[in-house]
Design a protein around this motif. Structure first.
Motif, PDB file in Angstrom:
ATOM      1  N   VAL A 139      43.794 -12.445 -66.939  1.00 17.38           N
ATOM      2  CA  VAL A 139      42.870 -13.332 -66.235  1.00 17.38           C
ATOM      3  C   VAL A 139      41.465 -12.851 -66.561  1.00 17.38           C
ATOM      4  N   LYS A 140      40.582 -13.786 -66.970  1.00 16.49           N
ATOM      5  CA  LYS A 140      39.201 -13.413 -67.305  1.00 16.49           C
ATOM      6  C   LYS A 140      38.229 -14.408 -66.674  1.00 16.49           C
ATOM      7  N   SER A 162      39.576 -17.979 -67.492  1.00 14.60           N
ATOM      8  CA  SER A 162      40.538 -18.231 -68.555  1.00 14.60           C
ATOM      9  C   SER A 162      41.753 -17.359 -68.281  1.00 14.60           C
ATOM     10  N   SER A 163      42.955 -17.949 -68.423  1.00 12.59           N
ATOM     11  CA  SER A 163      44.183 -17.218 -68.151  1.00 12.59           C
ATOM     12  C   SER A 163      45.310 -17.777 -69.000  1.00 12.59           C
ATOM     13  N   TYR A 199      20.495  -9.192 -53.425  1.00 16.30           N
ATOM     14  CA  TYR A 199      21.832  -9.112 -52.851  1.00 16.30           C
ATOM     15  C   TYR A 199      22.839  -8.820 -53.969  1.00 16.30           C
ATOM     16  N   GLU A 200      23.756  -7.915 -53.697  1.00 17.07           N
ATOM     17  CA  GLU A 200      24.832  -7.612 -54.627  1.00 17.07           C
ATOM     18  C   GLU A 200      26.015  -8.526 -54.339  1.00 17.07           C
ATOM     19  N   VAL A 201      26.532  -9.163 -55.384  1.00 12.95           N
ATOM     20  CA  VAL A 201      27.667 -10.075 -55.242  1.00 12.95           C
ATOM     21  C   VAL A 201      28.782  -9.587 -56.166  1.00 12.95           C
ATOM     22  N   GLU A 202      30.016  -9.541 -55.635  1.00 12.45           N
ATOM     23  CA  GLU A 202      31.166  -9.152 -56.443  1.00 12.45           C
ATOM     24  C   GLU A 202      32.301 -10.142 -56.198  1.00 12.45           C
ATOM     25  N   ILE A 203      32.851 -10.669 -57.298  1.00 12.75           N
ATOM     26  CA  ILE A 203      33.913 -11.677 -57.252  1.00 12.75           C
ATOM     27  C   ILE A 203      35.190 -11.072 -57.833  1.00 12.75           C
ATOM     28  N   LYS A 204      36.301 -11.316 -57.177  1.00 13.10           N
ATOM     29  CA  LYS A 204      37.611 -10.863 -57.659  1.00 13.10           C
ATOM     30  C   LYS A 204      38.508 -12.079 -57.868  1.00 13.10           C
ATOM     31  N   VAL A 205      39.130 -12.149 -59.054  1.00 14.41           N
ATOM     32  CA  VAL A 205      40.052 -13.236 -59.387  1.00 14.41           C
ATOM     33  C   VAL A 205      41.408 -12.627 -59.728  1.00 14.41           C
ATOM     34  N   GLY A 206      42.442 -13.041 -58.988  1.00  9.94           N
ATOM     35  CA  GLY A 206      43.792 -12.555 -59.233  1.00  9.94           C
ATOM     36  C   GLY A 206      44.769 -13.703 -59.361  1.00  9.94           C
ATOM     37  N   VAL A 207      46.071 -13.405 -59.284  1.00  9.82           N
ATOM     38  CA  VAL A 207      47.106 -14.426 -59.387  1.00  9.82           C
ATOM     39  C   VAL A 207      47.889 -14.484 -58.076  1.00  9.82           C
ATOM     40  N   GLU A 214      46.404  -7.385 -64.045  1.00 10.40           N
ATOM     41  CA  GLU A 214      45.133  -6.803 -63.631  1.00 10.40           C
ATOM     42  C   GLU A 214      44.167  -7.916 -63.229  1.00 10.40           C
ATOM     43  N   PRO A 215      43.582  -7.841 -62.015  1.00  7.79           N
ATOM     44  CA  PRO A 215      42.615  -8.881 -61.621  1.00  7.79           C
ATOM     45  C   PRO A 215      41.321  -8.762 -62.422  1.00  7.79           C
TER      46      PRO A 215
END
Length: 843
Positions: A139-140, A162-163, A199-207, A214-215
């Motif tokens: 996953v990207k 993209s996955s 502001y610090e922003v962090e996004i996590k993409v998983g399945v 690996e996310p």
């Protein structure tokens, strides 16, 4: 989008004798069967098949009722043939696909036939696949986030991924999430900031399924500003030019590019059209349309701000569609564009350049849009190179070349199968990083703070107007000084900038470009690889003259043009000690083409107009005529102590739209008479603001450039043939260079062009037939045949006689070597009276 393994089968040409009656009912076999495969989480595979209808000879063409898909399975020495399925055809659809699911590991072969009633065609080419590989799932995140926002305005960001796994994705914000920021199940972030800051922003993409994958993470810093800093009303403006010609059956593609003065997402939609199959990507601004009938078609495009839908711009488009010439656009090229690390490229532009012959206007380049990793062309036979550009990847020629010099030449022929393929790997641009730029705006006289707007202009907006699609929507980067004259702004490092300070009190101070420049073409270019401080401005006080003049910039039909207009002083007068041949002011027209100069030093001026739209040819103002490329042909405007009531109209010709891949670049320098030694470090006097134009043999302008601070220029996309390069700079002699370009070996040129100091021609105001010509250390005085010169005297500003020539004859030649820099008066006594002139010596 899943990672695919593409296998191309070998086309098998079979001949058989078919009764004449059967030829009317048996369709042609499908063409160009290809296959791609991927592994599922359970270890099985799916295979995607793609093929095209073969129209053959249109006179005997039979459109099939449908297609049958066959599968050969190999088990040791045994081959089993299975009819997998049959699918119907669709009217006027020539490309088809089918998916075979849940195949175990093994070796397979596929082919397709077309049928009409009970009649079945010969098989297509066969494609073989060995499905034994183990898929590496991933996953990207492939999108870049907006880095700036405003207090009280909605901030949005659609995360693109993209996955290669057929499993729903999950999106979440992790770490210290800004209060109130949310992300949807589809990766859409919304937030209305309440407080300025970083502001610090962090996004996590998983399945969502039970898989050990690996996310993907994306981290970035978001800068929130208080408000729109320039106190102007928010705007969005469409700056791209749509194609006006199309062909039946050939995709029409247009990428809309906009400018805006706010940090806000721009969306797009189609208005006022009765075209059924016309679509626009509302986020990317890419229009897709395959015309089905010839004629003239109209539609309108709206670009609007997502944070304020009441702010929008509308562009009307008129397209002339012509019938398809099958012999002309006989090659159907199907392309696949992926990033180097695997995922498909979501958007961009692909250009096919035809090299093997000189093309007619508008036919040298064929453009199409890249969408989700795919693009296609309909091309005539020929030799091509392919160019790719876009916001998310580095500019590139196929294959992995930076210019035509290393590009792969691809021959395409109508004698080959009509559907052909090309795959390209593109290098992803790095995610932009915000850097801080700060400084002060003060008076050059007493260093007191001057309230001002400070804008940072992307260099592409000034020097590369035709490359805007490479940077997407173009924001305006603007801030305002505080009470102490200080300012600070955060800028992304994917652009380079020219800084410009505009005083709020324009009646007291002049604007300025960094560093100490009156024009953007004399400014320093800021490249960000760290925070910058001391980007300071020292504004000069405006001289108090109650004078000036107004004008308008128009095209050949007198429609308004937005432009930058330069007022260049060629001859100071009165007590004005300004340097001659220097740009005194640069102003920008409004949207109606109007401009205004005020408080100008006294003297004679010429005007240079450089339209913001490269469809038009720049030039110097010439009364009752089109703008001219040579400053000596320009009309002089004499500015005295009062406003001039005349409205000056600068009229521009259209630039020839013919483009190619020939480039001519170089540097314009002053001819100092010093011979350069290549083994020694060289000092040179670069000439900025020189107008450099490339013309064809008929005098049409193909491209132009205004030299920068270092005298550099780059003329690109020129066509092969006989070219004339014309260089003109106020105060210098014009230069012309002739070259012959072709695509074999003469397609890249570089020259250092030397300009000699131009004579300063001053004509008599007393109609005595006297004119003087000043060049470096020589003064030449000419007279009409009936005018006899008795003597010439030269005085300095204190009235001291510094030179005298008695009964000098014709023409009068006076050396100025002994005179120091400064302003002098020339008194010419003739049989008709006395004329007085003023000259300036600047070395």
């Amino acid at each position: 989008m899943k990672k695919q393994h593409l296998f191309l089968g070998i086309i098998v040409v079979l001949f058989s004798v078919i009764p004449l009656l059967a030829q009317n009912v048996v369709p042609n076999p499908p063409r160009q069967l290809t296959a791609s495969s991927e592994q599922n989480l359970d270890g099985t595979y799916k295979v995607d098949l793609y093929w095209f209808i073969d129209k053959g000879n249109d006179m005997n063409y039979v459109f099939p009722d449908g297609f049958k898909i066959y599968q050969n399975t190999f088990d040791k020495n045994k081959v089993t043939t299975t009819l997998v399925d049959s699918i119907p055809s669709k009217p006027n659809v020539y490309k088809y696909d089918f998916t075979v699911n849940n195949l175990p590991k093994g070796t397979y072969e596929f082919y397709v036939t077309a049928f009409k009633g009970d009649a079945q065609s010969l098989p297509s080419n066969k494609v073989a696949l060995q499905l034994y590989y183990e898929q590496k799932f991933f996953v990207k995140i492939i999108s870049n986030p907006p880095l700036l926002a405003y207090v009280g305005k909605k901030y949005v960001y659609q995360v693109l991924t993209s996955s290669n796994i057929r499993c729903p994705l999950t999106f979440e914000l992790v770490g210290e999430v800004p209060e109130g920021m949310k992300i949807s199940s589809t990766g859409f972030i919304e937030w209305i900031p309440e407080k300025a800051g970083k502001y610090e922003v962090e996004i996590k993409v998983g399945v969502a399924c039970a898989a050990n994958i690996e996310p993907a993470y994306q981290r970035y810093q978001l800068q929130v500003l208080d408000s729109i800093p320039n106190n102007n009303k928010a705007f969005v403006k469409i700056v791209s030019t749509p194609p006006t010609k199309a062909v039946v059956g050939v995709p029409y593609n247009y990428k809309v590019v906009t400018e805006t003065n706010v940090y806000c997402i721009v969306k797009y939609k189609i208005l006022n059209t009765n075209i059924d199959n016309l679509y626009i990507d509302e986020g990317m601004g890419i229009i897709n349309w395959v015309p089905t009938n010839p004629g003239t078609f109209e539609f309108s495009i709206m670009a609007y701000l997502l944070c304020d839908t009441n702010v929008y711009d509308i562009q009307k488009v008129i397209v002339n569609v012509q019938n398809n010439n099958a012999n002309k656009n006989c090659v159907h090229l199907i392309g696949e564009a992926n990033f180097d690390d695997g995922p498909p490229v979501p958007n961009g532009v692909a250009i096919a350049w035809k090299l093997d012959e000189k093309m007619n206007t508008g036919n040298a380049a064929f453009r199409t849009a890249i969408q989700q990793g795919h693009f296609e062309f309909y091309l005539p036979s020929g030799i091509y190179v392919f160019e790719f550009s876009g916001e998310l990847f580095e500019h590139q020629f196929y294959f992995k070349a930076s210019s035509l010099n290393g590009a792969t030449k691809v021959p395409l022929s109508c004698e080959q199968p009509p559907e052909q393929t090309i795959k390209v790997l593109l290098t992803r641009k790095p995610v932009p990083v915000l850097y801080s730029v700060s400084g002060v705006v003060v008076s050059s006289g007493d260093n007191k703070p001057v309230p001002a707007i400070v804008e940072f202009l992307p260099v592409e907006v000034i020097f590369a107007l035709d490359k805007r699609e490479n940077i997407g929507n173009i924001p305006q980067f603007v801030t305002k000084t505080d009470s102490g004259g200080k300012y600070e702004i955060s800028l992304p490092n994917n652009l380079s900038y020219i800084a410009h300070a505009i005083p709020l009190d324009k009646s007291s101070y002049l604007d300025q470009y960094y560093y100490l420049a009156t024009s953007p073409y004399n400014a320093d270019i800021l490249v960000l690889n760290q925070d910058l401080d001391d980007v300071n401005f020292y504004l000069k006080e405006r001289q108090k003259y109650q004078n000036g003049f107004a004008g308008v910039v128009v095209d050949k039909d007198r429609n308004p043009i937005e432009s930058r207009v330069f007022a260049i002083l060629i001859q100071p007068s009165g007590d004005n000690f300004n340097k001659p041949n220097a740009t005194v002011r640069v102003v920008e027209t409004d949207k109606d083409g109007h401009f205004l100069f005020q408080n100008l030093p006294l003297g004679k001026y010429v005007l240079l107009s450089v339209p913001k739209d490269k469809r038009y040819v720049p030039g110097y103002y010439k009364a009752n005529d089109f703008a001219t490329l040579k400053w000596r042909e320009a009309t002089q405007i004499e500015v005295g102590e009062f406003m001039i009531q005349v409205v000056y109209e600068i009229k521009h010709k259209d630039r020839l739209s013919l483009k190619g891949l020939v480039s001519y670049s170089g540097r314009v320098e002053e001819n100092t008479g010093i011979i350069k030694l290549l083994s020694e470090p060289q000092c040179y006097n670069p000439i900025s603001e020189a107008l450099v134009c490339a013309l064809d043999k008929d005098g049409n302008v193909l491209d132009y450039y205004v030299t920068d601070k270092y005298g550099d220029f780059a003329l690109e996309e020129l066509v092969p043939g006989d070219l004339r390069i014309v260089v003109s700079k106020v105060g210098y002699e014009d230069a012309e260079i002739f070259v012959t370009a072709d695509y074999e070996s003469n397609y890249q040129f570089y020259n250092e062009i030397l300009l000699s100091k131009e004579v300063s021609l001053v004509e008599s105001n007393n109609n005595l037939g006297i004119s003087i010509l000043q060049s470096e250390n020589n003064l030449t005085i000419n007279s009409a045949p009936e005018t006899v010169i008795d003597n010439v005297r030269i005085y300095d500003l204190y009235g001291n006689l510094v030179s005298e020539s008695k009964s000098p004859g014709k023409p009068v030649q006076i050396r100025l070597d002994a005179l120091s820099n400064g302003v002098y008066f020339v008194r010419v006594a003739t049989n008709k009276g006395i004329d007085n002139f003023k000259i300036s010596i600047v070395r």
